[in-house]
Design an enzyme around this catalytic site. Structure first.
Site, PDB file in Angstrom:
ATOM      1  N   HIS A  87     -24.370  -6.791   7.026  1.00  0.00           N
ATOM      2  CA  HIS A  87     -23.540  -5.919   7.858  1.00  0.00           C
ATOM      3  C   HIS A  87     -24.048  -5.977   9.279  1.00  0.00           C
ATOM      4  CE1 HIS A  87     -21.416  -2.371   9.299  1.00  0.00           C
ATOM      5  NE2 HIS A  87     -20.611  -2.580   8.290  1.00  0.00           N
TER       6      HIS A  87
ATOM      7  N   ASP B 279     -18.118  -3.558   0.294  1.00  0.00           N
ATOM      8  CA  ASP B 279     -17.203  -4.413  -0.461  1.00  0.00           C
ATOM      9  C   ASP B 279     -17.823  -5.032  -1.713  1.00  0.00           C
ATOM     10  OD1 ASP B 279     -14.998  -4.117   1.255  1.00  0.00           O
ATOM     11  OD2 ASP B 279     -15.932  -5.467   2.686  1.00  0.00           O
TER      12      ASP B 279
HETATM   13  N1  CMC Z   1     -24.793 -14.532   3.018  1.00  0.00           N
HETATM   14  C1  CMC Z   1     -25.687 -15.417   3.488  1.00  0.00           C
HETATM   15  N2  CMC Z   1     -26.220 -15.364   4.729  1.00  0.00           N
HETATM   16  C2  CMC Z   1     -25.831 -14.382   5.524  1.00  0.00           C
HETATM   17  C3  CMC Z   1     -24.903 -13.403   5.119  1.00  0.00           C
HETATM   18  C4  CMC Z   1     -24.391 -13.503   3.801  1.00  0.00           C
HETATM   19  N3  CMC Z   1     -23.498 -12.618   3.359  1.00  0.00           N
HETATM   20  N4  CMC Z   1     -24.672 -12.528   6.120  1.00  0.00           N
HETATM   21  C5  CMC Z   1     -25.444 -12.931   7.146  1.00  0.00           C
HETATM   22  N5  CMC Z   1     -26.143 -14.051   6.793  1.00  0.00           N
HETATM   23  C6  CMC Z   1     -27.148 -14.737   7.601  1.00  0.00           C
HETATM   24  C7  CMC Z   1     -26.500 -15.610   8.668  1.00  0.00           C
HETATM   25  O1  CMC Z   1     -26.276 -16.921   8.203  1.00  0.00           O
HETATM   26  C8  CMC Z   1     -27.529 -15.528   9.764  1.00  0.00           C
HETATM   27  O2  CMC Z   1     -28.602 -16.378   9.408  1.00  0.00           O
HETATM   28  P1  CMC Z   1     -29.439 -17.169  10.577  1.00  0.00           P
HETATM   29  O3  CMC Z   1     -30.070 -16.081  11.394  1.00  0.00           O
HETATM   30  O4  CMC Z   1     -30.404 -18.016   9.830  1.00  0.00           O
HETATM   31  O5  CMC Z   1     -28.413 -17.946  11.342  1.00  0.00           O
HETATM   32  C9  CMC Z   1     -28.064 -14.107   9.684  1.00  0.00           C
HETATM   33  O6  CMC Z   1     -27.870 -13.739   8.302  1.00  0.00           O
HETATM   34  C10 CMC Z   1     -27.332 -13.120  10.578  1.00  0.00           C
HETATM   35  O7  CMC Z   1     -25.934 -13.214  10.302  1.00  0.00           O
HETATM   36  P2  CMC Z   1     -24.797 -13.006  11.370  1.00  0.00           P
HETATM   37  O8  CMC Z   1     -23.578 -13.763  10.932  1.00  0.00           O
HETATM   38  O9  CMC Z   1     -25.309 -13.282  12.737  1.00  0.00           O
HETATM   39  O10 CMC Z   1     -24.557 -11.455  11.227  1.00  0.00           O
HETATM   40  P3  CMC Z   1     -23.314 -10.661  11.797  1.00  0.00           P
HETATM   41  O11 CMC Z   1     -23.795  -9.319  12.128  1.00  0.00           O
HETATM   42  O12 CMC Z   1     -22.641 -11.434  12.879  1.00  0.00           O
HETATM   43  O13 CMC Z   1     -22.290 -10.638  10.570  1.00  0.00           O
HETATM   44  C11 CMC Z   1     -21.239 -10.015   8.548  1.00  0.00           C
HETATM   45  C12 CMC Z   1     -22.124  -9.548   9.715  1.00  0.00           C
HETATM   46  C13 CMC Z   1     -20.850  -8.799   7.738  1.00  0.00           C
HETATM   47  C14 CMC Z   1     -19.941 -10.653   9.114  1.00  0.00           C
HETATM   48  C15 CMC Z   1     -22.028 -11.038   7.694  1.00  0.00           C
HETATM   49  O14 CMC Z   1     -23.186 -10.440   7.164  1.00  0.00           O
HETATM   50  C16 CMC Z   1     -21.171 -11.667   6.604  1.00  0.00           C
HETATM   51  O15 CMC Z   1     -20.483 -12.669   6.854  1.00  0.00           O
HETATM   52  N6  CMC Z   1     -21.178 -11.088   5.365  1.00  0.00           N
HETATM   53  C17 CMC Z   1     -20.310 -11.541   4.298  1.00  0.00           C
HETATM   54  C18 CMC Z   1     -18.895 -10.998   4.506  1.00  0.00           C
HETATM   55  C19 CMC Z   1     -18.817  -9.516   4.183  1.00  0.00           C
HETATM   56  O16 CMC Z   1     -19.302  -9.071   3.160  1.00  0.00           O
HETATM   57  N7  CMC Z   1     -18.116  -8.761   5.064  1.00  0.00           N
HETATM   58  C20 CMC Z   1     -17.898  -7.318   4.849  1.00  0.00           C
HETATM   59  C21 CMC Z   1     -18.610  -6.497   5.881  1.00  0.00           C
HETATM   60  S1  CMC Z   1     -18.678  -4.737   5.461  1.00  0.00           S
HETATM   61  C22 CMC Z   1     -17.052  -4.161   5.413  1.00  0.00           C
HETATM   62  C23 CMC Z   1     -16.234  -4.464   6.592  1.00  0.00           C
HETATM   63  O17 CMC Z   1     -16.654  -4.471   7.725  1.00  0.00           O
HETATM   64  O18 CMC Z   1     -15.052  -4.675   6.389  1.00  0.00           O
END
Ligand code: CMC
Length: 427
Positions: free
Chosen positions: A305, A362
């Site tokens: 998140h 989720d």
């Molecule tokens: N699985 C594997 N790796 C992950 C995940 C995951 N679910 N989420 C983040 N990472 C890794 C990402 O690859 C990155 O690694 P590195 O630093 O080595 O490059 C690091 O963690 C930071 O990730 P980020 O993409 O910069 O984080 P963000 O804050 O931009 O993204 C997020 C947040 C929710 C989009 C992301 O965690 C994600 O894609 N999660 C899966 C989708 C998901 O479950 N979304 C629902 C969010 S909660 C409800 C809502 O908002 O609707």
């Protein structure tokens, strides 16, 4: 004491005011920075950018706190109901029982959609994604209610009641269309969730009596989704509304933003992922290894998140609730075990620990929706029904704020510098 921050850009130092929130959050007000230094701030994905002062929802990602108008989410999930929470989000205070009755009756008064919209549903392909239909139908509502003046309190309330009343009907009709079943009209003697379940699952040929426990379970899920401050879809609603677009158009845009798998669409993606794990016969450990692989684009859906870096309080409630609902319904879903195993494996894995990735709202919600009989591609629609009062409250708050201006970010241009046009024959 008035707090300030100093920023030095190319030898010029500027002192900027610091805004402090009621929960001691600090925000540097950089609105004069460009005028004084020529520089703007860059913040990919707005992870450090405050776009509003808001009194609706407070969340602390480090401590895993979520409160609507000051009330902890745990207490609201335990003791409130979705329409009461909707009132709270919109008006800022809990209603008296008389106020709640009026609020409910006004929503119920607006559950019917215009008869002409039936042909509108008929025109969509049977296999259309329900979020596309939902977004289109909500935008289409603005064509039926063109006279509303949302700059007045009464006008905005009318649009709010219309949206709250009609969204479950639109959602259920979207589902009926996909099945080729007749549309079921709302039953205003039922409560919000019972009515929705009846429109989803009854047939003119078969009476369907919504189970009160199922309706209650759904109600709690809607409460947990009702608001989450400046997330992607809410920011979209605010951005569209900041141009003075009407509430229906703004909410329609919010629904489109919610659809994406990194946002609300994650609940559908989680279930598809769990199905994939079961079908592949892979161990959860192998699956976890595959989502850690930087060459693969897949992620552990329902994990991570932008704000929560300790735990998502909604996920905690939903996990306990998933067990309770499945027990209550006598459903033995192997997906729940797979989800728990994936969670345990991930929470022991250095990759997830070091990045502070925890289950989000989720991760378990889809398992409950499935047990309630909601189809997988419909999960995000449920999220939208829940988030609606939050979107509306933000639209209202934004338009009432004295500092409100049209949302218009800046950019740093990285394209070609000036060059002469080349005639077609010379290229
Ligand atoms: N699985 C594997 N790796 C992950 C995940 C995951 N679910 N989420 C983040 N990472 C890794 C990402 O690859 C990155 O690694 P590195 O630093 O080595 O490059 C690091 O963690 C930071 O990730 P980020 O993409 O910069 O984080 P963000 O804050 O931009 O993204 C997020 C947040 C929710 C989009 C992301 O965690 C994600 O894609 N999660 C899966 C989708 C998901 O479950 N979304 C629902 C969010 S909660 C409800 C809502 O908002 O609707």
């Amino acid at each position: 004491m008035t707090l300030t921050a100093k920023i030095e850009v190319n030898g010029t130092t500027v002192e900027l005011p610091v805004v402090e929130g009621t929960e001691k959050e600090l925000g540097i007000d950089i609105s004069t920075l460009r005028g004084k230094t020529g520089a703007i701030t860059m913040d990919w994905g707005y992870g450090n950018t405050g776009s509003a002062e808001s009194g609706i929802t407070f969340l602390d990602g480090e401590l895993g706190i979520l409160r609507y108008r000051g009330y902890p989410i745990e207490q609201l999930a335990e003791s409130s109901n979705f329409l009461e929470v909707s009132y709270l989000l919109y008006h800022g205070e809990l209603p008296t029982s008389a106020q709640l009755d009026v609020f409910k009756s006004k929503i119920v008064y607006h559950t019917l959609v215009h008869e002409d919209m039936r042909s509108f549903f008929n025109a969509f392909p049977k296999d259309a994604h329900p979020m596309a239909v939902l977004s289109s139908a909500v935008c289409a509502l603005s064509t039926y209610y063109q006279q509303g003046d949302e700059s007045t309190q009464e006008g905005l309330e009318l649009s709010m009641f219309r949206l709250m009343g009609k969204l479950p009907t639109i959602a259920a009709w979207t589902y009926k269309k996909s099945l080729g079943h007749p549309y079921i009209y709302p039953d205003n003697d039922l409560n919000y969730c019972e009515n929705f379940l009846k429109m989803m699952f009854s047939l003119p040929t078969e009476n369907y009596v919504p189970h009160p426990d199922i309706a209650k379970a759904l109600d709690v899920l809607l409460i947990l989704h009702a608001d989450h401050e400046q997330n992607c879809s809410t920011s979209t609603v605010r951005m569209v509304g900041s141009s003075k677009a009407n509430l229906f158009a703004s909410i329609s845009a919010g629904i489109a933003a919610l659809w994406g798998p990194l946002h609300g669409g994650a609940n559908q993606a989680v279930l598809e992922m769990l199905e994939e794990v079961v079908a592949s016969g892979k161990s959860t450990k192998d699956f976890i290894n595959s989502v850690k692989d930087k060459d693969s684009s897949s992620r552990l859906m329902g994990f991570g998140h932008r704000v929560y870096k300790n735990f998502d309080p909604r996920a905690k409630i939903i996990k306990v609730f998933a067990d309770r609902v499945l027990n209550l319904l006598g459903v033995d879903d192997p997906m729940l075990e797979v989800a728990k195993e994936l969670e345990e494996t991930a929470l022991r894995d250095e990759y997830f620990v070091s990045r502070k990735l925890y289950p989000n709202v989720d991760f378990y919600s889809g398992i409950i929706y499935r047990a309630l009989g909601i189809p997988v591609n419909f999960f995000t629609v449920m999220f939208a029904i829940g988030r609606l009062p939050g979107w509306i409250a933000h639209w209202k708050e934004m338009n009432a704020h004295p500092k409100n201006r049209i949302g218009r970010p800046r950019q740093i241009y990285t394209g070609e510098t000036e060059r002469d046009f080349i005639q077609l024959n010379d290229r």
